[in-house]
Design an enzyme around this catalytic site. Structure first.
Site, PDB file in Angstrom:
ATOM      1  N   ARG A  45       0.820  -1.220   0.000  1.00 39.53           N
ATOM      2  CA  ARG A  45       0.000   0.000   0.000  1.00 39.53           C
ATOM      3  C   ARG A  45       0.855   1.272   0.000  1.00 39.53           C
ATOM      4  NH1 ARG A  45      -5.572  -0.695   1.500  1.00 39.53           N
ATOM      5  NH2 ARG A  45      -6.066  -2.810   0.969  1.00 39.53           N
TER       6      ARG A  45
ATOM      7  N   ARG B 212      -3.451   6.648   0.225  1.00 37.60           N
ATOM      8  CA  ARG B 212      -3.875   7.836   0.969  1.00 37.60           C
ATOM      9  C   ARG B 212      -2.803   8.517   1.814  1.00 37.60           C
ATOM     10  NH1 ARG B 212      -9.234   4.932   3.017  1.00 37.60           N
ATOM     11  NH2 ARG B 212      -7.754   3.236   2.846  1.00 37.60           N
TER      12      ARG B 212
ATOM     13  N   ARG C 209      -6.674  11.491  -7.380  1.00 34.70           N
ATOM     14  CA  ARG C 209      -7.862  10.639  -7.206  1.00 34.70           C
ATOM     15  C   ARG C 209      -9.146  11.450  -6.981  1.00 34.70           C
ATOM     16  NH1 ARG C 209      -8.786   6.015  -4.769  1.00 34.70           N
ATOM     17  NH2 ARG C 209     -10.895   6.756  -5.070  1.00 34.70           N
TER      18      ARG C 209
ATOM     19  N   ASP D  92      -6.615  -3.242  -7.249  1.00 37.25           N
ATOM     20  CA  ASP D  92      -7.171  -3.816  -6.020  1.00 37.25           C
ATOM     21  C   ASP D  92      -7.450  -5.289  -6.264  1.00 37.25           C
ATOM     22  OD1 ASP D  92      -8.315  -2.915  -3.232  1.00 37.25           O
ATOM     23  OD2 ASP D  92      -9.665  -4.433  -4.028  1.00 37.25           O
TER      24      ASP D  92
ATOM     25  N   TYR E 127     -14.522 -12.325   0.589  1.00 38.79           N
ATOM     26  CA  TYR E 127     -15.334 -11.157   0.180  1.00 38.79           C
ATOM     27  C   TYR E 127     -16.594 -11.599  -0.559  1.00 38.79           C
ATOM     28  CZ  TYR E 127     -11.812  -7.827   1.674  1.00 38.79           C
ATOM     29  OH  TYR E 127     -10.961  -7.080   2.442  1.00 38.79           O
TER      30      TYR E 127
HETATM   31  C1  LIG Z   1      -7.624  -7.043   1.491  1.00 40.10           C
HETATM   32  C2  LIG Z   1      -7.202  -6.221   0.307  1.00 40.10           C
HETATM   33  C3  LIG Z   1      -8.020  -5.302  -0.426  1.00 40.10           C
HETATM   34  N1  LIG Z   1      -7.233  -4.783  -1.429  1.00 40.10           N
HETATM   35  C4  LIG Z   1      -5.968  -5.291  -1.355  1.00 40.10           C
HETATM   36  C5  LIG Z   1      -5.945  -6.217  -0.303  1.00 40.10           C
HETATM   37  C6  LIG Z   1      -4.749  -7.046   0.070  1.00 40.10           C
HETATM   38  C7  LIG Z   1      -3.756  -6.221   0.792  1.00 40.10           C
HETATM   39  C8  LIG Z   1      -4.027  -6.056   2.245  1.00 40.10           C
HETATM   40  O1  LIG Z   1      -4.074  -7.057   2.952  1.00 40.10           O
HETATM   41  O2  LIG Z   1      -4.144  -4.891   2.669  1.00 40.10           O
HETATM   42  C9  LIG Z   1      -4.822  -5.053  -2.249  1.00 40.10           C
HETATM   43  C10 LIG Z   1      -4.524  -3.673  -2.667  1.00 40.10           C
HETATM   44  N2  LIG Z   1      -5.368  -2.599  -2.735  1.00 40.10           N
HETATM   45  C11 LIG Z   1      -4.700  -1.519  -3.212  1.00 40.10           C
HETATM   46  C12 LIG Z   1      -3.388  -1.930  -3.545  1.00 40.10           C
HETATM   47  C13 LIG Z   1      -2.448  -0.989  -4.273  1.00 40.10           C
HETATM   48  C14 LIG Z   1      -1.071  -1.237  -4.410  1.00 40.10           C
HETATM   49  C15 LIG Z   1      -0.237  -0.879  -3.183  1.00 40.10           C
HETATM   50  O3  LIG Z   1       0.238   0.287  -3.116  1.00 40.10           O
HETATM   51  O4  LIG Z   1       0.031  -1.758  -2.356  1.00 40.10           O
HETATM   52  C16 LIG Z   1      -3.258  -3.275  -3.174  1.00 40.10           C
HETATM   53  C17 LIG Z   1      -2.063  -4.181  -3.254  1.00 40.10           C
HETATM   54  C18 LIG Z   1      -5.235  -0.185  -3.442  1.00 40.10           C
HETATM   55  C19 LIG Z   1      -6.363   0.281  -2.609  1.00 40.10           C
HETATM   56  N3  LIG Z   1      -7.484  -0.430  -2.262  1.00 40.10           N
HETATM   57  C20 LIG Z   1      -8.324   0.370  -1.539  1.00 40.10           C
HETATM   58  C21 LIG Z   1      -7.723   1.648  -1.407  1.00 40.10           C
HETATM   59  C22 LIG Z   1      -8.346   2.839  -0.712  1.00 40.10           C
HETATM   60  C23 LIG Z   1      -9.336   3.465  -1.628  1.00 40.10           C
HETATM   61  C24 LIG Z   1      -9.174   4.959  -1.768  1.00 40.10           C
HETATM   62  O5  LIG Z   1      -8.026   5.485  -1.776  1.00 40.10           O
HETATM   63  O6  LIG Z   1     -10.214   5.608  -1.928  1.00 40.10           O
HETATM   64  C25 LIG Z   1      -6.510   1.599  -2.091  1.00 40.10           C
HETATM   65  C26 LIG Z   1      -5.521   2.711  -2.300  1.00 40.10           C
HETATM   66  C27 LIG Z   1      -9.645  -0.031  -1.019  1.00 40.10           C
HETATM   67  C28 LIG Z   1      -9.661  -1.314  -0.287  1.00 40.10           C
HETATM   68  N4  LIG Z   1      -9.586  -2.551  -0.881  1.00 40.10           N
HETATM   69  C29 LIG Z   1      -9.583  -3.539   0.091  1.00 40.10           C
HETATM   70  C30 LIG Z   1      -9.640  -2.882   1.352  1.00 40.10           C
HETATM   71  C31 LIG Z   1      -9.671  -3.585   2.687  1.00 40.10           C
HETATM   72  C32 LIG Z   1      -9.683  -1.493   1.109  1.00 40.10           C
HETATM   73  C33 LIG Z   1      -9.658  -0.346   2.111  1.00 40.10           C
HETATM   74  C34 LIG Z   1     -11.005   0.244   2.347  1.00 40.10           C
HETATM   75  C35 LIG Z   1     -10.842   1.628   2.975  1.00 40.10           C
HETATM   76  O7  LIG Z   1     -10.293   1.711   4.090  1.00 40.10           O
HETATM   77  O8  LIG Z   1     -11.231   2.607   2.324  1.00 40.10           O
HETATM   78  C36 LIG Z   1      -9.449  -4.986  -0.205  1.00 40.10           C
END
Ligand SMILES: Cc1c2[nH]c(c1CCC(=O)O)Cc1[nH]c(c(CCC(=O)O)c1C)Cc1[nH]c(c(CCC(=O)O)c1C)Cc1[nH]c(c(C)c1CCC(=O)O)C2
Length: 358
Positions: free
Chosen positions: A41, A45, A54, A90, A165
């Protein structure tokens, strides 16, 4: 011989190709001039420049715009000088691409309109073709040009975490519907995981063929399982994914949270590198994983909220535990927390590079 010793005694020189990058060398357990660093990640943010580009664009839509994906993937590389980029996307993107009705809700995570719980529901999970994710191929094409020698990590969600999910319909604390299906209808569960393994394999292949030089399989929530259940009900599907991409010869990383009791099995599933969260020190993790694999991790992401001195102390502890490893990629034990100070991340990269320079 460990990654700390240089067999040729050759002084560290400029890198010439992606293949020779410190990140890929550490994954292959070859000697490196310094320990490579990247952060799960790392794009997102914690970066003001991310929030800016974004603005007004929903998460899933941003994953389907090649130029935006390329820009967001580059941001942490430019700012922090990390040793690898991770493709901005994602884990639910391939599911969306085959037509599953889902969205990513800010502050919540992926939400699925109609959960998958019956045999009839399985029909909604068709195979993924490269055309379904044309924007991935296009974005990686843009990125490999921009990244130069910095490697790009592709990724996908592992069958268990994706199933969680799909079956729960969204994020879950107890995974009760997922476990009910796993224990109550083992054949349907196995078929569901097999379909997800096929989708995940195709998605990783698209990324590798477009230019990703390593892949990470995120089984983020698999730590909720006991080892015997993991071995019986999950490992076979994850192993199929690792096997499917083996022919490409790129390092395969396997990561989950709370997986102290599963570390050996995560390696056994077919990974070259096992990701470790902050709960198990890396020397102990190496004993659990066994020889022949590199490790990735494992600073507690919450440490970055402490004073710079405390961050250095805790980082030194991680590096000391990693000193005898065959190969070490420095990372956090899970993703960067959204309110992390971006400068603390930049300082951490520099600190690891200087502390481990050899
Ligand atoms: C479980 C999981 C998800 N997504 C992902 C996982 C596995 C990694 C982990 O264990 O954390 C994988 C993921 N999601 C995202 C990345 C981007 C690459 C990176 O920089 O690592 C990666 C590798 C972007 C994202 N994926 C998400 C965001 C946030 C969305 C935003 O910026 O509006 C980003 C940057 C959304 C997301 N997507 C998911 C979650 C739990 C969330 C967060 C929800 C929240 O708190 O808003 C599912």
């Amino acid at each position: 011989m460990t990654a700390n010793d240089s067999p040729s005694g050759r002084p560290p020189g400029p890198q010439t190709t992606t293949y020779d990058s410190t990140f890929l060398k550490a994954c292959r357990r070859e000697p490196v001039p310094h320990t490579p660093v990247w952060f799960m990640r790392q794009a997102g943010r914690s970066l003001p420049e991310y929030l800016k580009v974004r603005e007004g664009i929903p998460m899933l839509e941003s994953c389907m715009r090649p130029e935006l994906v390329s820009e967001i993937t580059m941001q942490p590389v430019r700012r922090h000088k990390v040793d690898a980029a991770i493709y901005f996307s994602d884990i639910v993107v391939p599911l969306k691409a085959i037509g599953v009705d889902l969205d990513i809700k800010p502050g919540v995570g992926p939400v699925v309109a109609e959960p998958i719980r019956s045999r009839a529901d399985l029909a909604r999970l068709r195979e993924l073709t490269p055309e379904d994710v044309w924007y991935v191929t296009e974005a990686i094409g843009l990125l490999t040009g921009e990244l130069g020698e910095t490697p790009l990590i592709g990724f996908a969600g592992a069958p268990f975490t994706l199933a969680s999910y799909l079956v729960e319909g969204g994020p879950s604390r107890n995974h009760e519907h997922t476990k009910a299906l796993m224990y109550g209808d083992p054949q349907l569960w196995a078929d569901l995981l097999d379909r997800l393994a096929a989708i995940t394999s195709s998605f990783l292949k698209v990324q590798i063929e477009a230019g990703a030089s390593a892949v990470q399989l995120f089984d983020s929530w698999v730590g909720v399982l006991a080892p015997a259940d993991y071995r019986r009900s999950v490992l076979p599907a994850s192993a199929k994914v690792f096997q499917a991409v083996a022919e490409h010869g790129v390092p395969r990383i396997h990561f989950g949270v709370g997986t102290g009791e599963l570390l050996g099995l995560l390696g056994e599933a077919g990974a070259d590198v096992v990701g470790v969260d902050w709960r198990v020190p890396l020397d102990e993790a190496a004993r659990r994983v066994g020889p022949g694999k590199a490790l990735q991790g494992n600073l507690d992401p919450a440490v970055l909220f402490a004073t710079p001195e405390a961050v250095e102390t805790k980082t030194r502890e991680v590096l000391a535990a990693a000193a005898g490893l065959e190969g070490h990629v420095f990372n956090l034990g899970h993703g960067v927390l959204p309110t992390t100070d971006a400068d603390a991340l930049t300082r951490l990269v520099e600190f690891v590079h200087t502390e481990t320079a050899r």
